[in-house]
Design a protein around this motif. Structure first.
Motif, PDB file in Angstrom:
ATOM      1  N   VAL A 129       0.770  -1.158  -0.107  1.00 53.88           N
ATOM      2  CA  VAL A 129       0.077   0.348  -0.104  1.00 53.88           C
ATOM      3  C   VAL A 129       1.409   1.171  -0.204  1.00 53.88           C
ATOM      4  O   VAL A 129       0.566   1.994  -0.737  1.00 53.88           O
ATOM      5  N   GLU A 130       2.070   0.761   0.990  1.00 53.91           N
ATOM      6  CA  GLU A 130       2.589   2.670   1.040  1.00 53.91           C
ATOM      7  C   GLU A 130       3.766   2.705  -0.307  1.00 53.91           C
ATOM      8  O   GLU A 130       3.744   3.853  -0.731  1.00 53.91           O
ATOM      9  N   GLN A 170       0.752   4.408  -2.986  1.00 57.43           N
ATOM     10  CA  GLN A 170      -0.084   4.964  -2.459  1.00 57.43           C
ATOM     11  C   GLN A 170       1.206   6.901  -2.897  1.00 57.43           C
ATOM     12  O   GLN A 170       0.808   7.578  -2.979  1.00 57.43           O
TER      13      GLN A 170
END
Length: 87
Positions: A41-42, A45
């Motif tokens: 996810v990091e 994003q």
């Protein structure tokens, strides 16, 4: 449990007991087995031109995700996702 879908987020525990959130980027059924392409996810994003790391996991009957153990199975799944991405 519901079917694994694009956009679902799961928390994995890595080898250092650190939690890592992964997001489902795509799913595919290959020879009756469901697989998911996931990324951290990091990384997803972050707005960057760099490629993100994508991993392939097997979707189990309980809708959990597990690591693909054999190189042959991983290569088959990787090739299928790559081919689908080119279409």
């Amino acid at each position: 449990m519901e079917k694994v879908e694009i956009g679902d987020i799961f928390t994995l525990i890595d080898e250092n007991d650190q939690e890592q959130e992964i997001e489902v980027l795509g799913t595919m059924n290959i020879e009756g087995i469901e697989y998911a392409a996931v990324g951290f996810v990091e990384e997803i994003q972050e707005e960057t031109d760099e490629d993100i790391d994508v991993f392939f996991l097997r979707v189990e009957e309980d809708e959990g995700l597990s690591i693909i153990e054999s190189d042959e199975e991983f290569d088959q799944v990787s090739a299928a996702f790559e081919e689908a991405g080119e279409e």
